[in-house]
Write an enzyme that holds these catalytic residues in place. Structure first.
Site, PDB file in Angstrom:
ATOM      1  N   THR A  14      59.365  27.720  74.611  1.00 28.07           N
ATOM      2  CA  THR A  14      58.759  28.716  73.608  1.00 28.07           C
ATOM      3  C   THR A  14      57.478  28.253  73.215  1.00 28.07           C
ATOM      4  O   THR A  14      56.552  29.204  73.335  1.00 28.07           O
ATOM      5  CB  THR A  14      59.649  28.605  72.553  1.00 28.07           C
ATOM      6  OG1 THR A  14      61.238  28.896  72.704  1.00 28.07           O
ATOM      7  CG2 THR A  14      59.530  30.003  71.447  1.00 28.07           C
ATOM      8  N   GLU A  61      55.910  14.966  68.978  1.00 28.73           N
ATOM      9  CA  GLU A  61      56.141  16.305  67.840  1.00 28.73           C
ATOM     10  C   GLU A  61      56.293  16.003  66.516  1.00 28.73           C
ATOM     11  O   GLU A  61      55.455  16.474  65.770  1.00 28.73           O
ATOM     12  CB  GLU A  61      57.359  16.936  68.439  1.00 28.73           C
ATOM     13  CG  GLU A  61      57.318  18.051  69.582  1.00 28.73           C
ATOM     14  CD  GLU A  61      58.599  18.481  70.061  1.00 28.73           C
ATOM     15  OE1 GLU A  61      58.360  19.297  71.093  1.00 28.73           O
ATOM     16  OE2 GLU A  61      59.682  17.863  69.777  1.00 28.73           O
ATOM     17  N   ASP A 114      65.410  23.815  68.538  1.00 29.56           N
ATOM     18  CA  ASP A 114      66.573  23.951  69.213  1.00 29.56           C
ATOM     19  C   ASP A 114      67.749  24.347  68.242  1.00 29.56           C
ATOM     20  O   ASP A 114      68.761  25.020  68.435  1.00 29.56           O
ATOM     21  CB  ASP A 114      67.183  22.452  69.771  1.00 29.56           C
ATOM     22  CG  ASP A 114      66.165  21.910  70.661  1.00 29.56           C
ATOM     23  OD1 ASP A 114      65.675  22.590  71.561  1.00 29.56           O
ATOM     24  OD2 ASP A 114      65.548  20.901  70.461  1.00 29.56           O
ATOM     25  N   ARG A 149      65.303  18.284  72.400  1.00 28.94           N
ATOM     26  CA  ARG A 149      66.108  18.294  73.612  1.00 28.94           C
ATOM     27  C   ARG A 149      65.291  18.169  74.951  1.00 28.94           C
ATOM     28  O   ARG A 149      65.783  18.045  75.990  1.00 28.94           O
ATOM     29  CB  ARG A 149      67.111  19.488  73.247  1.00 28.94           C
ATOM     30  CG  ARG A 149      68.014  19.513  72.342  1.00 28.94           C
ATOM     31  CD  ARG A 149      69.104  20.463  72.351  1.00 28.94           C
ATOM     32  NE  ARG A 149      69.885  20.604  71.080  1.00 28.94           N
ATOM     33  CZ  ARG A 149      70.223  21.493  70.519  1.00 28.94           C
ATOM     34  NH1 ARG A 149      70.314  22.735  71.082  1.00 28.94           N
ATOM     35  NH2 ARG A 149      71.300  21.088  69.478  1.00 28.94           N
ATOM     36  N   THR A 162      55.670  21.640  72.468  1.00 30.41           N
ATOM     37  CA  THR A 162      56.332  21.444  73.646  1.00 30.41           C
ATOM     38  C   THR A 162      57.525  22.043  73.925  1.00 30.41           C
ATOM     39  O   THR A 162      58.261  22.404  72.969  1.00 30.41           O
ATOM     40  CB  THR A 162      56.699  19.816  74.077  1.00 30.41           C
ATOM     41  OG1 THR A 162      55.431  19.041  74.017  1.00 30.41           O
ATOM     42  CG2 THR A 162      57.163  19.486  75.422  1.00 30.41           C
ATOM     43  N   LYS A 197      68.923  30.457  68.090  1.00 34.58           N
ATOM     44  CA  LYS A 197      68.949  28.903  67.636  1.00 34.58           C
ATOM     45  C   LYS A 197      69.274  28.888  66.215  1.00 34.58           C
ATOM     46  O   LYS A 197      69.248  27.774  65.551  1.00 34.58           O
ATOM     47  CB  LYS A 197      67.357  28.540  67.700  1.00 34.58           C
ATOM     48  CG  LYS A 197      66.750  28.650  69.179  1.00 34.58           C
ATOM     49  CD  LYS A 197      67.841  27.562  70.026  1.00 34.58           C
ATOM     50  CE  LYS A 197      67.079  27.550  71.489  1.00 34.58           C
ATOM     51  NZ  LYS A 197      66.711  28.871  72.376  1.00 34.58           N
TER      52      LYS A 197
END
Length: 271
Positions: free
Chosen positions: A66, A142, A123, A135, A63, A160
């Site tokens: 990216t 996930e 992140d 975030r 999700t 990142k």
């Protein structure tokens, strides 16, 4: 207390492989690199990650901005007939809707408790390939999917990369139940007072209503001014608090991290 981590090896890839282009010119002296946007870097990393996908796989579909590029690419390869007989397990309702629109067959962990490969963004990534995720608010699903996979490929742009988790100064999310959320937030902040922790409820909209996850929970974002130290100890302390559902530290889970930067793509693998 220091925690031993597996080491990783990195490899540099060519400009052609990364998709970073230079303008054509008859004069080599006039060649200059194209300045890529952050989203273009994300797309390069995502397309590289999809090279790990093989027909017949059960895929964890991540999700975020990216991961969206990776899911789009998987859908494109399915339409082209270059991939077949795959099924995906989405990590959010948003990804579920995206996958359906692309014609990607979907399943769940009940039917496929072992996932061949998961692709997702992050992140933050530290030098030991530990991650901060969530975030976007999908940390619980996930972690459920990505802790069940044989290979977990993480795709990021170089912004990142951090020296330690929390080092970006941005949020480390914790999903909590709505009941007495202030009490839980105060306990989380107190837990990391030595690291200068500030805990804030995530809100949305003009009225400042609490942001609600796909699981109907709230998210408290933790901000640190200092290194939190022993990550596994921190993880255990957070999860022991009643009211906490899950946190956004993904420790010792990533098997490969693909980093796209202005000079190319770096692939880092855990040994």
């Amino acid at each position: 207390m220091a925690i031993p981590y597996p080491h990783f090896v990195g490899s540099e890839k060519s400009a052609m492989e990364t998709g970073i282009l230079v303008p054509s010119s008859s004069s080599p002296a006039s060649l200059s690199p194209v300045i890529l946007t952050q989203d273009e870097l994300k797309k390069i990393a995502a397309y590289k990650a999809v090279e790990y996908v093989e027909s017949g796989m059960v895929l964890g579909l991540g999700t975020g901005s990216t991961a969206k590029h990776a899911v789009d690419r998987i859908g494109e390869l399915l339409r082209q007939g270059k991939l077949h007989n795959i099924v995906g397990i989405p990590t959010s309702t948003k990804t579920h809707e995206q996958a359906l629109s692309l014609g990607i067959p979907l399943t769940d962990l009940d039917a496929h408790p072992v996932v061949d490969l998961a692709i997702d963004g992050a992140d933050e990534v530290d030098p030991f390939l530990n991650l901060v995720k969530g975030r976007g608010g999908s940390l619980l699903r996930e972690k459920m999917v990505e802790s069940s996979c044989r290979k977990f490929v993480v795709i990021v742009d170089e912004s990142k990369l951090v020296k330690h988790l929390g080092g970006s100064g941005l949020a480390m999310p914790v999903e909590i139940v709505p009941f007495c959320w202030k009490f839980t937030a105060q306990r989380l902040q107190a837990l990391f007072k030595d690291s200068g922790c500030v805990a804030k409820l995530r809100t949305c909209g003009e009225n400042g209503e609490p942001s609600v996850t796909d699981n109907r929970n709230y998210v408290v974002d933790l901000y640190f001014s200092k290194d939190i130290g022993d990550l596994k100890a921190a993880s255990d302390e957070i999860l022991r608090l009643a009211g906490v559902v899950e946190h956004g530290m993904f420790l010792d889970m990533a098997t490969t991290v693909i980093v796209a930067g202005e000079l190319g793509v770096t692939v880092k693998n855990k040994l």
